[in-house]
Scaffold this active site. Sequence first.
Site, PDB file in Angstrom:
ATOM      1  N   ARG A 180     -25.775  -1.080   6.984  1.00 18.19           N
ATOM      2  CA  ARG A 180     -25.236  -2.315   6.819  1.00 18.19           C
ATOM      3  C   ARG A 180     -26.235  -3.331   8.108  1.00 18.19           C
ATOM      4  O   ARG A 180     -26.239  -4.408   7.904  1.00 18.19           O
ATOM      5  CB  ARG A 180     -23.881  -2.813   6.854  1.00 18.19           C
ATOM      6  CG  ARG A 180     -23.024  -2.463   5.542  1.00 18.19           C
ATOM      7  CD  ARG A 180     -23.423  -3.760   4.654  1.00 18.19           C
ATOM      8  NE  ARG A 180     -22.912  -3.578   3.291  1.00 18.19           N
ATOM      9  CZ  ARG A 180     -21.674  -3.760   2.938  1.00 18.19           C
ATOM     10  NH1 ARG A 180     -20.765  -4.166   3.669  1.00 18.19           N
ATOM     11  NH2 ARG A 180     -21.378  -3.608   1.652  1.00 18.19           N
ATOM     12  N   GLU A 195     -19.825  -4.430  10.108  1.00 15.07           N
ATOM     13  CA  GLU A 195     -20.903  -3.213  10.731  1.00 15.07           C
ATOM     14  C   GLU A 195     -21.891  -4.186  11.432  1.00 15.07           C
ATOM     15  O   GLU A 195     -22.372  -3.995  12.527  1.00 15.07           O
ATOM     16  CB  GLU A 195     -21.399  -2.256  10.013  1.00 15.07           C
ATOM     17  CG  GLU A 195     -20.428  -1.130   9.350  1.00 15.07           C
ATOM     18  CD  GLU A 195     -19.342  -1.642   8.354  1.00 15.07           C
ATOM     19  OE1 GLU A 195     -19.631  -2.838   7.524  1.00 15.07           O
ATOM     20  OE2 GLU A 195     -18.444  -0.731   8.164  1.00 15.07           O
ATOM     21  N   LYS A 231       0.864  -1.061  -0.192  1.00 20.92           N
ATOM     22  CA  LYS A 231       0.061   0.016  -0.069  1.00 20.92           C
ATOM     23  C   LYS A 231       0.874   1.130   0.094  1.00 20.92           C
ATOM     24  O   LYS A 231       1.997   1.333   0.889  1.00 20.92           O
ATOM     25  CB  LYS A 231      -1.175  -0.031   1.174  1.00 20.92           C
ATOM     26  CG  LYS A 231      -2.090   1.072   1.050  1.00 20.92           C
ATOM     27  CD  LYS A 231      -3.225   0.513   2.182  1.00 20.92           C
ATOM     28  CE  LYS A 231      -4.498   1.163   2.078  1.00 20.92           C
ATOM     29  NZ  LYS A 231      -5.469   1.133   2.569  1.00 20.92           N
TER      30      LYS A 231
HETATM   31  C1  LIG Z   1     -19.178  -1.476   4.619  1.00 21.33           C
HETATM   32  C2  LIG Z   1     -18.131  -0.422   4.484  1.00 21.33           C
HETATM   33  N1  LIG Z   1     -17.262  -0.023   5.539  1.00 21.33           N
HETATM   34  C3  LIG Z   1     -16.422   0.736   5.733  1.00 21.33           C
HETATM   35  C4  LIG Z   1     -15.849   1.346   4.599  1.00 21.33           C
HETATM   36  C5  LIG Z   1     -14.644   2.185   4.729  1.00 21.33           C
HETATM   37  N2  LIG Z   1     -13.457   1.634   3.800  1.00 21.33           N
HETATM   38  C6  LIG Z   1     -13.294   2.163   2.485  1.00 21.33           C
HETATM   39  S1  LIG Z   1     -11.963   1.300   2.192  1.00 21.33           S
HETATM   40  C7  LIG Z   1     -11.613   0.515   3.559  1.00 21.33           C
HETATM   41  C8  LIG Z   1     -10.352  -0.449   3.723  1.00 21.33           C
HETATM   42  C9  LIG Z   1     -10.565  -1.389   2.648  1.00 21.33           C
HETATM   43  O1  LIG Z   1      -9.285  -2.320   2.818  1.00 21.33           O
HETATM   44  P1  LIG Z   1      -9.070  -3.229   1.560  1.00 21.33           P
HETATM   45  O2  LIG Z   1     -10.146  -3.983   0.918  1.00 21.33           O
HETATM   46  O3  LIG Z   1      -7.720  -3.995   2.108  1.00 21.33           O
HETATM   47  O4  LIG Z   1      -8.432  -2.072   0.470  1.00 21.33           O
HETATM   48  P2  LIG Z   1      -7.068  -1.145   0.494  1.00 21.33           P
HETATM   49  O5  LIG Z   1      -7.441   0.136   0.615  1.00 21.33           O
HETATM   50  O6  LIG Z   1      -6.192  -1.612   1.457  1.00 21.33           O
HETATM   51  O7  LIG Z   1      -6.465  -1.427  -0.885  1.00 21.33           O
HETATM   52  C10 LIG Z   1     -12.732   0.705   4.470  1.00 21.33           C
HETATM   53  C11 LIG Z   1     -12.577   0.271   5.880  1.00 21.33           C
HETATM   54  C12 LIG Z   1     -16.632   0.734   3.441  1.00 21.33           C
HETATM   55  N3  LIG Z   1     -16.197   1.408   2.028  1.00 21.33           N
HETATM   56  N4  LIG Z   1     -17.591   0.200   3.455  1.00 21.33           N
END
Ligand SMILES: Cc1ncc(C[n+]2csc(CCOP(=O)(O)OP(=O)(O)O)c2C)c(N)n1
Length: 630
Positions: free
Chosen positions: A396, A368, A283
């Site tokens: 959710r 959630e 990342k």
């Molecule tokens: C249901 C939901 N909860 C929280 C989020 C906030 N959120 C956006 S990206 C993310 C992290 C995602 O991590 P990952 O899938 O590993 O992707 P990365 O950013 O590390 O590439 C979160 C918690 C969301 N988009 N949807």
Amino acid sequence: MKKKLSDYDFPADLADMDERALELLSYQIRDFLISSVSKTGGHLASNLGVVELSIALHKVFQTPKDRIVWDVGHQTYVHKILTGRASRFDKLRRDGGLSGFPKREESPHDHCDTGHGSTSISVAMGMAEARDIEGGDYSVVAVIGDGALTGGLAYEGLNNAGARKANLIVVLNDNEMSIAENTGSISRHLSRLRASKTYLGLKKNLKRALHEIPFVGVRLYSGAEHIRKALKDLSSLSDGIFDDMGFRYFGPVDGNNIRDLTYMLSAAKQIDGPVLIHAVTKKGKGYRNAEINPEKFHGIGPFDPATGRELCGGEGRSYSNIFGGRLTDMAARDKRVVAITAAMPYATGLSGFAERHPERMFDVGIAEAHAVSFAAGLALNGLRPFIAIYSTFLQRAYDQILIDICLQKLPVVFCIDRAGNVGHDGETHHGIFDISYLRHMPNMTVMAPMDGRELEEMLEFSLRLSAPCAIRYPRGNAPSAPGVKSKRKRAPLNLGVSERLLSGDAVEIWGVGKMLGVGEKVRGILKKRGVSCGLVNARFVKPLDEEALLKAAAAGKYILTLEDNVSAGGFGESVVALLNRNGFASAKISTVAWPDEFIGQGNVNSLMKQYGMDAESIAERLCALFERTT
Ligand SMILES: Cc1ncc(C[n+]2csc(CCOP(=O)(O)OP(=O)(O)O)c2C)c(N)n1
């Protein structure tokens, strides 16, 4: 002279680019991302991590015929560049500009509008089944991060796809991070896979096999027997979970190596049944500030690329910060207080709590619904859970709030951050539905503070209340209270009782939370036109301060309600219903709220203006109505 990214004919031009050219392209894309996002703000670290993965995907798969479904969708900037949208990045996330997420109306290469986590496998599986029913001939790929893989919905998709033997490729983009460091047992499982000695041995063999093959013309060599064999060897390393769920597991592959990825994806394309490719990426890759602090650069405002420093911090303290600070103090006083976050400890202001009370801080991942049922269990055993979740993501957990918490009258406090319009993240992120989805729940209390001090008071109040309770507060810094000189004594909080801030004879403006700021301006404008308005801080959306509202109606006052929520099921509608029920059917009332449509991205103030929710537009309308009805 080097070609600009916007001068390419992407994705078509990728077909003739060899490994070296693609590598050079990856450098160019990284430079572009850093420079561009430093001006507009956006999701930088995730996109820097998937540069090679996005290039390899577009090299191997031909969108829009082949389908790529991106989970969450915040990591699609490179995909957007590779599908001809580089020239539009100057307006990324701005009014009328490029979306920060996939948007079908923006490009035929965006196959599904997304923004919330863990949906990609389910959606891709639906597409794969539809393709098979139609007899179509294309690939369907879901790209999901290790963070999004903590969400239960992802397992519902894996479970179903594995059993149906759906022809589907899932690319797991494992960078060990959610927004914060990833949590949970699946994350530990992935790190074991990454570190597996057997894997490292096999990887060498695989690499040797892969590197014997010339790079150009991916589709030509994809049938090569020794690649298949090498992959077969690799897949025979049963990883447990994915294998047992009916997926062929391949990996881990270096997700920042275009060559390895390209071969792996080409081979996966040939395989029948569900395949999971485990790609390990970094990342923030290529930008030191983001590599060191991927959480800060996950989503960032405009910043100085040289130092990584954000340009506009704003004055004062954010609501999230005030919430986290006060809850940390409350937990020091009361051992029953526990905090829960769904993968966002920093963004919701809970980092300090985690440091001070680590044993009472729970990061459950992007889960959630689980967070809420888990809170029910904690509360049933005598604890006082405070769940901090953004308004949009709490959607959710509707059923869990209703059945697991409200039905049992459990003392769980929902600290609903980013309530209201959030601006640049657009449709999927505006928190404008929570009043509507909470108001009709029996036993629920819903509050909205007008400033930081009131947020603290509401937190203390919610602990005393001992019943289901929600406190909604907006994104950004807390203002000073409208009409209240800083030292003035404020009325103490009482359940279902509003607070009169300013008096006036003709109109009574009832504002919910941050909308009191708008209310105060409306009052100022109307005052200049000779209309005297009172200003009331609703404090409680539920229960309503029926007595005060009915008194205003009985006095013949014109009532104006202001809320940062949709009109349907909102505060204003509940006031109209109250007046109707009590024989004021012809009461003079006007409600201001978001209309029954999805609100796009942009600057919050511009959006409010566009929808007639700014003080000037409201005052204008109100004057006209007021003159007509008086
Ligand atoms: C249901 C939901 N909860 C929280 C989020 C906030 N959120 C956006 S990206 C993310 C992290 C995602 O991590 P990952 O899938 O590993 O992707 P990365 O950013 O590390 O590439 C979160 C918690 C969301 N988009 N949807």
